[in-house]
Design an enzyme around this catalytic site. Structure first.
Site, PDB file in Angstrom:
ATOM      1  N   GLY A  10     -20.795  91.581   4.103  1.00 35.34           N
ATOM      2  CA  GLY A  10     -20.938  90.368   3.517  1.00 35.34           C
ATOM      3  C   GLY A  10     -19.575  89.581   3.522  1.00 35.34           C
ATOM      4  O   GLY A  10     -18.458  90.093   3.550  1.00 35.34           O
ATOM      5  N   PHE A 115     -17.203  74.950 -20.683  1.00 37.84           N
ATOM      6  CA  PHE A 115     -18.550  75.627 -20.085  1.00 37.84           C
ATOM      7  C   PHE A 115     -19.241  76.199 -21.193  1.00 37.84           C
ATOM      8  O   PHE A 115     -18.702  76.654 -22.415  1.00 37.84           O
ATOM      9  CB  PHE A 115     -18.072  76.453 -18.853  1.00 37.84           C
ATOM     10  CG  PHE A 115     -18.624  76.203 -17.832  1.00 37.84           C
ATOM     11  CD1 PHE A 115     -18.470  74.819 -17.355  1.00 37.84           C
ATOM     12  CD2 PHE A 115     -19.325  77.049 -16.919  1.00 37.84           C
ATOM     13  CE1 PHE A 115     -18.904  74.399 -15.945  1.00 37.84           C
ATOM     14  CE2 PHE A 115     -19.665  76.442 -15.630  1.00 37.84           C
ATOM     15  CZ  PHE A 115     -19.516  75.483 -15.147  1.00 37.84           C
ATOM     16  N   ASP A 209     -30.294  92.294   0.168  1.00 36.31           N
ATOM     17  CA  ASP A 209     -29.858  93.456   1.148  1.00 36.31           C
ATOM     18  C   ASP A 209     -29.138  94.460   0.821  1.00 36.31           C
ATOM     19  O   ASP A 209     -29.466  95.782   0.973  1.00 36.31           O
ATOM     20  CB  ASP A 209     -28.972  92.701   2.450  1.00 36.31           C
ATOM     21  CG  ASP A 209     -29.479  91.468   3.214  1.00 36.31           C
ATOM     22  OD1 ASP A 209     -30.840  91.118   2.750  1.00 36.31           O
ATOM     23  OD2 ASP A 209     -28.930  90.701   3.353  1.00 36.31           O
ATOM     24  N   GLN A 228     -30.881  86.090 -14.694  1.00 37.46           N
ATOM     25  CA  GLN A 228     -30.523  84.861 -15.293  1.00 37.46           C
ATOM     26  C   GLN A 228     -31.301  83.463 -14.563  1.00 37.46           C
ATOM     27  O   GLN A 228     -31.277  83.292 -13.662  1.00 37.46           O
ATOM     28  CB  GLN A 228     -29.067  84.673 -15.148  1.00 37.46           C
ATOM     29  CG  GLN A 228     -28.755  83.399 -15.878  1.00 37.46           C
ATOM     30  CD  GLN A 228     -27.011  83.062 -15.832  1.00 37.46           C
ATOM     31  OE1 GLN A 228     -26.581  82.806 -14.947  1.00 37.46           O
ATOM     32  NE2 GLN A 228     -26.648  83.372 -16.813  1.00 37.46           N
ATOM     33  N   HIS A 230     -31.226  79.696 -14.652  1.00 43.75           N
ATOM     34  CA  HIS A 230     -30.304  78.381 -14.761  1.00 43.75           C
ATOM     35  C   HIS A 230     -31.074  77.493 -15.569  1.00 43.75           C
ATOM     36  O   HIS A 230     -32.149  77.080 -15.031  1.00 43.75           O
ATOM     37  CB  HIS A 230     -29.616  78.351 -13.675  1.00 43.75           C
ATOM     38  CG  HIS A 230     -28.315  77.411 -13.812  1.00 43.75           C
ATOM     39  ND1 HIS A 230     -28.433  76.066 -14.242  1.00 43.75           N
ATOM     40  CD2 HIS A 230     -27.138  77.646 -13.705  1.00 43.75           C
ATOM     41  CE1 HIS A 230     -27.333  75.544 -14.439  1.00 43.75           C
ATOM     42  NE2 HIS A 230     -26.775  76.543 -14.186  1.00 43.75           N
ATOM     43  N   LEU A 240     -29.916  73.739  -7.583  1.00 45.11           N
ATOM     44  CA  LEU A 240     -28.964  73.930  -8.799  1.00 45.11           C
ATOM     45  C   LEU A 240     -28.256  72.524  -9.083  1.00 45.11           C
ATOM     46  O   LEU A 240     -27.678  71.890  -8.295  1.00 45.11           O
ATOM     47  CB  LEU A 240     -27.909  74.976  -8.653  1.00 45.11           C
ATOM     48  CG  LEU A 240     -26.986  75.045  -9.638  1.00 45.11           C
ATOM     49  CD1 LEU A 240     -27.386  75.584 -11.117  1.00 45.11           C
ATOM     50  CD2 LEU A 240     -25.693  75.881  -9.210  1.00 45.11           C
ATOM     51  N   GLU A 243     -23.995  73.432 -14.261  1.00 49.99           N
ATOM     52  CA  GLU A 243     -23.497  73.162 -15.853  1.00 49.99           C
ATOM     53  C   GLU A 243     -22.435  72.538 -16.249  1.00 49.99           C
ATOM     54  O   GLU A 243     -22.263  72.146 -17.256  1.00 49.99           O
ATOM     55  CB  GLU A 243     -23.242  74.884 -16.121  1.00 49.99           C
ATOM     56  CG  GLU A 243     -22.837  75.065 -17.567  1.00 49.99           C
ATOM     57  CD  GLU A 243     -23.087  76.610 -18.086  1.00 49.99           C
ATOM     58  OE1 GLU A 243     -23.916  77.221 -17.499  1.00 49.99           O
ATOM     59  OE2 GLU A 243     -22.082  77.140 -18.632  1.00 49.99           O
ATOM     60  N   ARG A 274     -26.417  80.500 -21.569  1.00 49.00           N
ATOM     61  CA  ARG A 274     -27.641  80.054 -20.333  1.00 49.00           C
ATOM     62  C   ARG A 274     -28.804  80.565 -20.936  1.00 49.00           C
ATOM     63  O   ARG A 274     -29.957  80.025 -20.698  1.00 49.00           O
ATOM     64  CB  ARG A 274     -27.245  80.455 -18.897  1.00 49.00           C
ATOM     65  CG  ARG A 274     -26.205  79.613 -18.432  1.00 49.00           C
ATOM     66  CD  ARG A 274     -25.769  79.919 -16.865  1.00 49.00           C
ATOM     67  NE  ARG A 274     -24.897  78.928 -16.311  1.00 49.00           N
ATOM     68  CZ  ARG A 274     -24.396  79.395 -15.212  1.00 49.00           C
ATOM     69  NH1 ARG A 274     -24.628  80.442 -14.269  1.00 49.00           N
ATOM     70  NH2 ARG A 274     -23.409  78.467 -14.702  1.00 49.00           N
ATOM     71  N   HIS A 338     -31.790  82.127 -10.872  1.00 44.35           N
ATOM     72  CA  HIS A 338     -30.382  81.716 -10.342  1.00 44.35           C
ATOM     73  C   HIS A 338     -29.447  82.751 -10.253  1.00 44.35           C
ATOM     74  O   HIS A 338     -28.781  82.956  -9.320  1.00 44.35           O
ATOM     75  CB  HIS A 338     -29.445  81.076 -11.687  1.00 44.35           C
ATOM     76  CG  HIS A 338     -28.281  80.585 -11.476  1.00 44.35           C
ATOM     77  ND1 HIS A 338     -28.059  79.637 -10.278  1.00 44.35           N
ATOM     78  CD2 HIS A 338     -26.878  80.749 -12.017  1.00 44.35           C
ATOM     79  CE1 HIS A 338     -26.849  79.588 -10.154  1.00 44.35           C
ATOM     80  NE2 HIS A 338     -26.210  79.991 -11.154  1.00 44.35           N
ATOM     81  N   ARG A 373     -24.916  86.459 -18.349  1.00 50.79           N
ATOM     82  CA  ARG A 373     -23.435  85.854 -17.621  1.00 50.79           C
ATOM     83  C   ARG A 373     -23.275  84.702 -18.040  1.00 50.79           C
ATOM     84  O   ARG A 373     -24.204  83.741 -18.329  1.00 50.79           O
ATOM     85  CB  ARG A 373     -23.733  85.796 -16.002  1.00 50.79           C
ATOM     86  CG  ARG A 373     -22.347  85.563 -15.359  1.00 50.79           C
ATOM     87  CD  ARG A 373     -22.535  85.657 -14.111  1.00 50.79           C
ATOM     88  NE  ARG A 373     -23.311  84.614 -13.426  1.00 50.79           N
ATOM     89  CZ  ARG A 373     -23.199  83.587 -13.269  1.00 50.79           C
ATOM     90  NH1 ARG A 373     -22.110  82.841 -13.824  1.00 50.79           N
ATOM     91  NH2 ARG A 373     -24.036  82.641 -12.559  1.00 50.79           N
ATOM     92  N   LEU A 379     -18.031  83.597 -10.063  1.00 57.13           N
ATOM     93  CA  LEU A 379     -16.732  83.355  -9.064  1.00 57.13           C
ATOM     94  C   LEU A 379     -15.618  84.275  -9.666  1.00 57.13           C
ATOM     95  O   LEU A 379     -15.208  84.799  -8.681  1.00 57.13           O
ATOM     96  CB  LEU A 379     -16.543  81.728  -8.899  1.00 57.13           C
ATOM     97  CG  LEU A 379     -17.418  80.808  -8.522  1.00 57.13           C
ATOM     98  CD1 LEU A 379     -16.905  79.536  -8.314  1.00 57.13           C
ATOM     99  CD2 LEU A 379     -18.128  81.126  -7.265  1.00 57.13           C
TER     100      LEU A 379
END
Lengths: 559, 320
Positions: A10, A115, A209, A228, A230, A240, A243, A274, A338, A373, A379
């Site tokens: 990845g 946030f 995967d 989740q 969103h 999206l 937020e 959320r 999400h 979350r 991130l």
């Protein structure tokens, strides 16, 4: 045969962060990715990345950790959460030193915005393209260290020799060959699973995967029922809207023009966590106060200048999809799939139960998100645990020098692939996938209940059977995305079974899991993680892993 | 629902000598994007149609392709905005790239242009000397954010006529990325970067503005102009023809209000570059034989002061 010490599967944020950490430490590292790294869906993350820098208000990693624990509805492992929040400011500075383009305060320090579910403004950002700028920064570091990237190689299986991870098998999209990739350590960073739902904020590549590969190699997936939704995705295409819109002050309105969130979260309103906001929206819609099946996201009072400076991308996305300009009109939005809180079970160092095999980012479950979350933490997780898993992978290599590569898995994958390509009569994967999408979106959505979940499980079992005779229409050796899509569908079904079975087995409501037949949180019986193991039919559930507590005991959760 | 026919370029490098086209007739809502239409065609009609895609929200840069002859992101192009009167949409791979399979092209030459830039921050000081972030003003950062919106989709590269005739040209995307570092106050390699992008034929840009058709509003063309300006300001590569040409054009217009073609040739090639001047001499002779040789000395136009005022207000760099 391809051979490296560390192989990262990845090329998104977690994968590249792991690779860069390994490269900085001088390890022989390579990335195997089904796409070029800058195409990864990490780049679609908009709003920001959390770290208690305290640039706007006094803040501390401990405050951050408490917000995470509460946000997780007390299912997150507190030792891992503390480790993440402690490392967060260091990692942001690490990114900044490598040129990451963060928006700034007037004094030149990194700007931070409020946030959802956060006690202070601690989300660092770059307008509304935060994921993209971090993605580019990490890709630049790959260029700097000349990290080898096996680009457009689709990983199909994990090799395990004598109980130790020894590499992967990957399908080279450019020539249609399966190749053995040997490694002393493998780090999975394959992202999310959004494509198991009909509507999702996730891109086409988020197809579980790593989850399917890990399951089939004998690793358990953890806390998979926690999906989740969103609060602000576009009805038209599921895309999206960050937020950050609410962080900057946008309102959520129902058909009566009421800011309904204060009914559900008297203190935080639109900036509750959320799960709370999504349930509130869905309740408004179910109770008839929606606008054509949506509620409204209203940015108008922010003013043109602020919207264009801080939220330009979401304004354009909304404009493209709905024809409505957020500067002048509210945008119809609804909750959309999400993020997967669950994933490959790891410890706080990213290690799985198979020595030499690690996981980081959305595909892993550490668990720092628990049952829900917080925005800005995904991130962060990729960066912190990407680096951390690479450090521990390198330590592992030092003490476990050699792996014995074997062609066994390569052979079995070659057989599986040629059998699949040899079939000519039967259903194609897109049709099977549609049935999976339909049942997940209908029966395993925001509000869940026993009969619906059982229906989902039955439907998924049928899709799994159907996959046994699936037909790949494209027989070409060049860029065969039909074959890759078929393999992805299989992985999605594997993971979806874990989501639905986990949701049915967990007879409580916690975080993103809302059972209408079990509406209360049950701390007596359910402060445990769910582990789902692969079997030939349905996943086997196991609740032997307890939640780790350090400082905070469960309390009533309100915003 | 509308009847829409996708007219798709088909090619497999492993088996085909030449491409062919397939027409795929669909019944789909005409407001969906070209990417959605392709997805529908692949899922419902022909699974072998190949294309790259990922985010479907114009942020990953995967799905750039030629749609009715114009390159753009398929996920950002609604069918009804490109539908031809006969109900078809022609879809081809990006030009300026080798096709691999159908709409999938070999991207490596494009990525190589970035690699040549050494595309990573090279600060003059050590990270250890900065316990926290390096301070950058909001305005300095904002300049970079605008370029950071580039998703490397290669639309500009595919549209660039200079790339089509000289693949050594860096192309608009890489020059915009060079700008991202040249304008970064934290970077310490400005001159080296300008030198590299000059080596990669910055001055070949013909200012045709094809690359202003950028799906992410990065405006690569304006960034090319910025990088050229910085090249001159920083006096990088002043012996090369590109910057000298630009400066001598400016100089003659500023002095006379007109383009002094004779002086421009001398200034660009070099007054004492006898071999270079001899090379252009036949052209001069041919022009003279047709009576079209521009005057060697130009008399300033009336009110030339007004022209000079324009130059001064624009702070145009001058030839030293």
């Amino acid at each position: 045969m391809i051979k490296h010490d560390v192989v990262v599967i990845g090329g998104g944020l977690a994968g590249m962060r792991a690779a860069v950490e390994a490269a900085e430490r001088g390890a022989d590292v390579a990335i195997v990715s089904k796409m070029h790294p800058v195409r990864s869906h990490s780049g679609a993350a908009q709003g920001g990345i959390n770290a208690a820098l305290g640039n706007r208000e006094d803040d501390s990693p401990l405050n951050h950790a408490f917000d995470c624990v509460k946000g997780s509805d007390y299912l997150g492992d507190q030792d891992a959460i503390e480790a993440m929040c402690e490392d967060a400011p260091r990692q942001i500075i690490w990114l900044e030193h490598r040129g990451c383009i963060f928006s700034r305060l007037p004094d030149g320090r990194i700007a931070q915005r409020p946030f959802g579910g956060a006690g202070s403004p601690r989300t660092c950002y770059s307008a509304d393209v935060t994921g993209l700028v971090i993605l580019h920064t990490l890709w630049e570091q790959l260029e700097r260290f000349k990290v080898k990237v096996y680009e457009e190689y689709f990983c199909t299986a994990l090799c395990v020799e004598d109980g130790v991870g020894s590499g992967v098998v990957a399908y080279n999209l450019r020539n249609g060959e399966l190749e053995l990739v040997t490694a002393k350590a493998v780090i999975f960073a394959t992202g999310g699973l959004g494509r198991m739902y009909a509507k999702t904020t996730n891109g086409y590549a988020s197809t579980a995967d790593g989850l399917g590969i890990a399951l089939r190699a004998g690793l358990p997936l953890m806390d998979m029922e926690f999906v989740q939704f969103h609060p602000t995705s576009l009805k038209e295409n599921g895309v999206l809207l960050s937020e950050a819109a609410r962080g900057e002050g946008a309102y959520l309105l129902n058909a009566d023009g009421e800011r309904f969130m204060f009914k559900y979260a008297p203190n935080k309103g639109e900036l509750a966590s959320r799960d709370v906001v999504s349930r509130a929206e869905w309740t408004e819609i179910l109770e008839g106060r929606g606008v054509e099946g949506c509620v409204l996201l209203d940015l108008r009072h922010l003013g043109r200048e602020k919207i264009l400076e801080r939220l330009p991308q979401i304004r354009e996305l909304a404009l493209d999809a709905t024809g409505k300009d957020a500067i002048n009109e509210p945008i119809p939005i609804l909750p959309g799939m999400h993020y997967a809180m669950g994933g490959i079970e790891t410890d706080k160092n990213g290690a799985t139960r198979i020595p030499g095999v690690y996981a980081a980012g959305e595909t892993a479950c550490v668990s720092v998100h628990g049952a829900n979350r917080l925005g800005g933490n995904s991130l962060l997780e990729t960066i912190v645990f990407g680096a951390r898993s690479a450090r521990h992978a390198i330590d592992h290599i030092k003490s476990n020098g050699q792996v014995r590569p074997s062609e066994k898995t390569l052979k079995s994958e070659q057989d599986r692939m040629s059998e699949m390509l040899g079939r000519s009569r039967g259903e194609r994967a897109p049709q099977i996938r549609k049935r999976m999408n339909a049942t997940m979106s209908k029966n395993c959505f925001i509000f869940r209940e026993k009969t619906q979940l059982q229906q989902a499980i039955d439907d998924l079992r049928e899709t799994r059977e159907a996959m046994k005779s699936v037909v790949v229409m494209d027989k070409s050796k060049t860029f065969n995305t039909d074959l890759v899509g078929t393999l992805e569908t299989q992985f999605l079904i594997d993971a979806a079974q874990c989501v639905a079975t986990g949701a049915l087995s967990r007879t409580e409501s916690r975080g993103a899991q809302a059972r209408t037949d079990y509406p209360e949180r049950d701390d007596t019986n359910w402060l445990v993680h769910s582990l789902a193991w692969y079997t030939d039919s349905a996943p086997r559930m196991d609740y032997s892993r307890k939640v780790t507590f350090t400082k905070w005991q469960p309390e009533v959760r309100s915003y | 629902m509308a009847k829409i026919t996708l007219d798709i370029f088909r090619f497999d490098q492993a088996v085909d000598d030449i491409p062919h086209r397939d027409k795929v007739a669909l019944e789909i809502p005409e407001t969906i994007t070209v990417l959605d239409a392709l997805e529908f065609a692949k899922a419902e009609v022909d699974g072998s149609i190949s294309f790259r895609r990922s985010c479907r929200s114009a942020i990953c840069g995967s799905c750039s392709m030629n749609i009715n002859g114009v390159t753009g992101l398929a996920c950002k192009t609604p069918c009804n905005t490109v539908l031809r009167s006969d109900g078809t949409i022609a879809i081809d791979p990006m030009p300026n790239f080798q096709p691999m399979k159908d709409l999938v092209v070999h991207m490596d030459p494009f990525w190589d242009k970035y690699t040549r830039l050494k595309p990573y921050l090279q600060p003059p000081d050590r990270d250890e000397d900065n316990p926290t972030e390096r301070r950058v003003s909001p305005d300095d950062m904002k300049k970079l954010v605008e370029v950071a919106n580039c998703v490397m989709c290669a639309t500009c590269y595919a549209l660039c006529p200079v790339v089509s005739v000289d693949p050594a040209f860096a192309g608009p995307a890489a020059i915009a990325y060079a700008y991202r570092f040249v304008e970064d106050v934290r970077d310490g390699q400005t001159k080296e970067r300008l030198g590299q992008i000059n080596d990669d034929y910055l001055w070949l840009c013909a200012h045709c503005y094809a690359c202003s058709y950028c799906p992410k509003h990065v405006e690569p063309h304006d960034r090319i102009v910025d990088v050229k300006r910085r090249t001159v300001q920083e006096s990088v590569h002043m012996n090369e023809r590109g910057p000298r040409h630009a400066l001598v054009v400016n100089k003659t217009i500023k002095q006379t209000g007109m383009l002094g073609e004779t002086e421009v040739i001398q200034g660009t090639v070099g007054r004492f570059n006898i071999r270079g001047l001899l090379k252009v001499a036949p052209l001069g002779l041919r022009m003279a034989s047709k009576g079209k040789l521009p005057p060697i000395f130009l008399r300033p136009i009336p009110k030339v002061d007004e022209v000079r005022t324009i130059f001064e207000s624009l702070e145009v760099p001058t030839l030293k």
